[in-house]
Design a protein around this motif. Structure first.
Motif, PDB file in Angstrom:
ATOM      1  N   ALA A  18     -40.214 -19.631  15.408  1.00 33.03           N
ATOM      2  CA  ALA A  18     -39.910 -21.041  15.655  1.00 33.03           C
ATOM      3  C   ALA A  18     -40.763 -21.563  16.808  1.00 33.03           C
ATOM      4  N   VAL A  19     -41.225 -22.811  16.633  1.00 32.99           N
ATOM      5  CA  VAL A  19     -41.952 -23.479  17.714  1.00 32.99           C
ATOM      6  C   VAL A  19     -40.932 -24.217  18.574  1.00 32.99           C
ATOM      7  N   ARG A  20     -40.983 -23.984  19.866  1.00 35.38           N
ATOM      8  CA  ARG A  20     -40.065 -24.691  20.779  1.00 35.38           C
ATOM      9  C   ARG A  20     -40.893 -25.404  21.842  1.00 35.38           C
ATOM     10  N   HIS A  21     -40.480 -26.629  22.142  1.00 32.88           N
ATOM     11  CA  HIS A  21     -41.223 -27.405  23.130  1.00 32.88           C
ATOM     12  C   HIS A  21     -40.268 -28.394  23.791  1.00 32.88           C
ATOM     13  N   LYS A  22     -40.481 -28.608  25.078  1.00 34.29           N
ATOM     14  CA  LYS A  22     -39.637 -29.554  25.813  1.00 34.29           C
ATOM     15  C   LYS A  22     -40.371 -30.897  25.948  1.00 34.29           C
ATOM     16  N   PHE A  23     -39.668 -31.973  25.664  1.00 34.40           N
ATOM     17  CA  PHE A  23     -40.241 -33.311  25.805  1.00 34.40           C
ATOM     18  C   PHE A  23     -39.371 -34.138  26.753  1.00 34.40           C
ATOM     19  N   VAL A  24     -40.002 -35.086  27.411  1.00 30.89           N
ATOM     20  CA  VAL A  24     -39.266 -36.047  28.226  1.00 30.89           C
ATOM     21  C   VAL A  24     -39.639 -37.455  27.753  1.00 30.89           C
ATOM     22  N   VAL A  25     -38.618 -38.270  27.500  1.00 32.66           N
ATOM     23  CA  VAL A  25     -38.881 -39.665  27.134  1.00 32.66           C
ATOM     24  C   VAL A  25     -39.050 -40.435  28.442  1.00 32.66           C
ATOM     25  N   SER A  26     -40.227 -40.330  28.986  1.00 31.40           N
ATOM     26  CA  SER A  26     -40.518 -40.913  30.295  1.00 31.40           C
ATOM     27  C   SER A  26     -40.830 -42.412  30.175  1.00 31.40           C
ATOM     28  N   GLN A  27     -40.918 -43.064  31.312  1.00 28.41           N
ATOM     29  CA  GLN A  27     -41.298 -44.486  31.338  1.00 28.41           C
ATOM     30  C   GLN A  27     -42.667 -44.684  30.689  1.00 28.41           C
ATOM     31  N   LYS A  28     -43.546 -43.756  30.944  1.00 28.31           N
ATOM     32  CA  LYS A  28     -44.905 -43.843  30.393  1.00 28.31           C
ATOM     33  C   LYS A  28     -44.870 -43.743  28.856  1.00 28.31           C
ATOM     34  N   VAL A  29     -44.077 -42.795  28.365  1.00 26.38           N
ATOM     35  CA  VAL A  29     -43.943 -42.618  26.914  1.00 26.38           C
ATOM     36  C   VAL A  29     -43.324 -43.875  26.300  1.00 26.38           C
ATOM     37  N   TYR A  30     -42.259 -44.370  26.929  1.00 24.35           N
ATOM     38  CA  TYR A  30     -41.553 -45.571  26.456  1.00 24.35           C
ATOM     39  C   TYR A  30     -42.504 -46.762  26.364  1.00 24.35           C
ATOM     40  N   GLU A  31     -43.259 -46.984  27.428  1.00 27.29           N
ATOM     41  CA  GLU A  31     -44.168 -48.136  27.450  1.00 27.29           C
ATOM     42  C   GLU A  31     -45.310 -47.979  26.450  1.00 27.29           C
ATOM     43  N   ALA A  32     -45.816 -46.778  26.361  1.00 28.31           N
ATOM     44  CA  ALA A  32     -46.923 -46.535  25.420  1.00 28.31           C
ATOM     45  C   ALA A  32     -46.473 -46.785  23.987  1.00 28.31           C
ATOM     46  N   PHE A  33     -45.261 -46.308  23.666  1.00 27.44           N
ATOM     47  CA  PHE A  33     -44.770 -46.514  22.298  1.00 27.44           C
ATOM     48  C   PHE A  33     -44.487 -47.991  22.034  1.00 27.44           C
ATOM     49  N   GLN A  34     -43.942 -48.653  23.038  1.00 31.85           N
ATOM     50  CA  GLN A  34     -43.635 -50.082  22.898  1.00 31.85           C
ATOM     51  C   GLN A  34     -44.912 -50.872  22.590  1.00 31.85           C
ATOM     52  N   GLN A  35     -45.950 -50.583  23.345  1.00 35.13           N
ATOM     53  CA  GLN A  35     -47.214 -51.296  23.141  1.00 35.13           C
ATOM     54  C   GLN A  35     -47.835 -50.923  21.798  1.00 35.13           C
ATOM     55  N   CYS A  36     -47.721 -49.672  21.463  1.00 29.89           N
ATOM     56  CA  CYS A  36     -48.308 -49.189  20.211  1.00 29.89           C
ATOM     57  C   CYS A  36     -47.616 -49.822  19.010  1.00 29.89           C
ATOM     58  N   SER A  37     -46.286 -49.863  19.051  1.00 35.77           N
ATOM     59  CA  SER A  37     -45.520 -50.339  17.893  1.00 35.77           C
ATOM     60  C   SER A  37     -45.374 -51.863  17.869  1.00 35.77           C
ATOM     61  N   GLY A  38     -45.385 -52.488  19.045  1.00 35.57           N
ATOM     62  CA  GLY A  38     -45.145 -53.929  19.103  1.00 35.57           C
ATOM     63  C   GLY A  38     -43.683 -54.273  18.898  1.00 35.57           C
ATOM     64  N   ASP A  39     -42.800 -53.299  19.050  1.00 42.99           N
ATOM     65  CA  ASP A  39     -41.361 -53.498  18.847  1.00 42.99           C
ATOM     66  C   ASP A  39     -40.701 -53.802  20.190  1.00 42.99           C
ATOM     67  N   TYR A  40     -40.285 -55.055  20.351  1.00 42.60           N
ATOM     68  CA  TYR A  40     -39.617 -55.468  21.593  1.00 42.60           C
ATOM     69  C   TYR A  40     -38.162 -55.848  21.323  1.00 42.60           C
ATOM     70  N   ASN A  41     -37.567 -55.239  20.326  1.00 42.56           N
ATOM     71  CA  ASN A  41     -36.165 -55.502  20.001  1.00 42.56           C
ATOM     72  C   ASN A  41     -35.328 -55.312  21.257  1.00 42.56           C
ATOM     73  N   PRO A  42     -34.356 -56.247  21.504  1.00 41.74           N
ATOM     74  CA  PRO A  42     -33.590 -56.176  22.757  1.00 41.74           C
ATOM     75  C   PRO A  42     -32.788 -54.897  22.943  1.00 41.74           C
ATOM     76  N   LEU A  43     -32.484 -54.204  21.865  1.00 39.73           N
ATOM     77  CA  LEU A  43     -31.765 -52.932  22.019  1.00 39.73           C
ATOM     78  C   LEU A  43     -32.584 -51.962  22.870  1.00 39.73           C
ATOM     79  N   HIS A  44     -33.921 -52.146  22.813  1.00 34.08           N
ATOM     80  CA  HIS A  44     -34.828 -51.244  23.532  1.00 34.08           C
ATOM     81  C   HIS A  44     -35.331 -51.850  24.843  1.00 34.08           C
TER      82      HIS A  44
END
Lengths: 141, 79
Positions: A18-44
């Motif tokens: 099995a492949v195991r890896h630790k991830f963190v949903v950091s501010q940088k990850v959050y912002e990068a995904f937001q910009q990439c997807s263009g999804d600014y839904n208020p839930l997020h």
């Protein structure tokens, strides 16, 4: 020769651990995904909105986890000669900013005839709860 | 299982994988006869057939398939 190479490649998945890896949903990850997807839904993006809907804070984008799965496939397998065919994911718990997630990817089935491997994956939070799980199919190319 | 019955089940798999509910195939059907049947969808067709019938083909087997009839022959002898 190409055929023999592919056969050998698919073999490496037979005894793959099995492949195991630790991830963190950091501010940088959050912002990068937001910009990439263009999804600014208020839930997020709006804490007040998220609270109105019963969450303690903004819920992170579920598809950030799909991006993490992409990393698992693209970087953590024993070969780089892979291509994603299909992917599904089921979300079971919300993920919040700065959550640490433990990902696990395991081989589910191998189709030697067409050099295809089915994997299942899951993400657990620090409390050991599964926040998402799913399946991904790759071709050895 | 009768070959006609196998063909009917294979057709259902083709319709699902190729996303074409009106698709009609027969024993003589080849990839060139079906617009959606390309090298990538072929992989999903084989995976779908292996899952549905609980079979494991070899790459040597599937490279010998000249048409749907040959595919059904292999299924018939493997189940």
């Amino acid at each position: 020769m190409l055929y023999q190479t592919k056969i050998r490649m698919i073999e490496i998945f037979k005894n793959m651990q099995a492949v195991r890896h630790k991830f963190v949903v950091s501010q940088k990850v959050y912002e990068a995904f937001q910009q990439c997807s263009g999804d600014y839904n208020p839930l997020h993006t709006k804490v007040e909105f998220a609270k109105e809907k019963g969450f303690k804070e903004c819920v992170m984008y579920g598809n950030i986890l799909n991006a993490f799965v992409s990393m698992l496939i693209g970087e953590c397998l024993p070969t780089k000669d892979v291509m994603i065919n299909s992917q599904d994911i089921t979300y079971r718990q919300p993920v919040f900013l700065n959550d640490e997630l433990d990902a696990e990817l395991t081989v589910e089935k191998i189709y030697e005839s067409v050099n295809v491997v089915d994997f299942k994956f899951r993400f657990n939070n620090v409390n050991g709860k599964t926040v998402a799980r799913g399946h991904i199919q790759i071709s050895v190319i | 299982m009768e070959k006609e019955r196998i063909l009917a089940e294979v057709q259902d798999i083709f319709r699902d994988v190729l996303d074409n509910d009106d698709l009609e195939i027969n024993f003589n059907t080849v990839a060139d006869d079906v617009d959606e049947w390309d090298s990538l969808s072929h992989i999903q067709l084989v995976v779908g057939i292996e899952k549905h019938f609980g079979l494991h083909f070899t790459s040597q087997q599937i490279t010998k398939w000249k048409d749907v009839g040959a595919m059904c022959d292999d299924i018939a002898t493997s189940i």
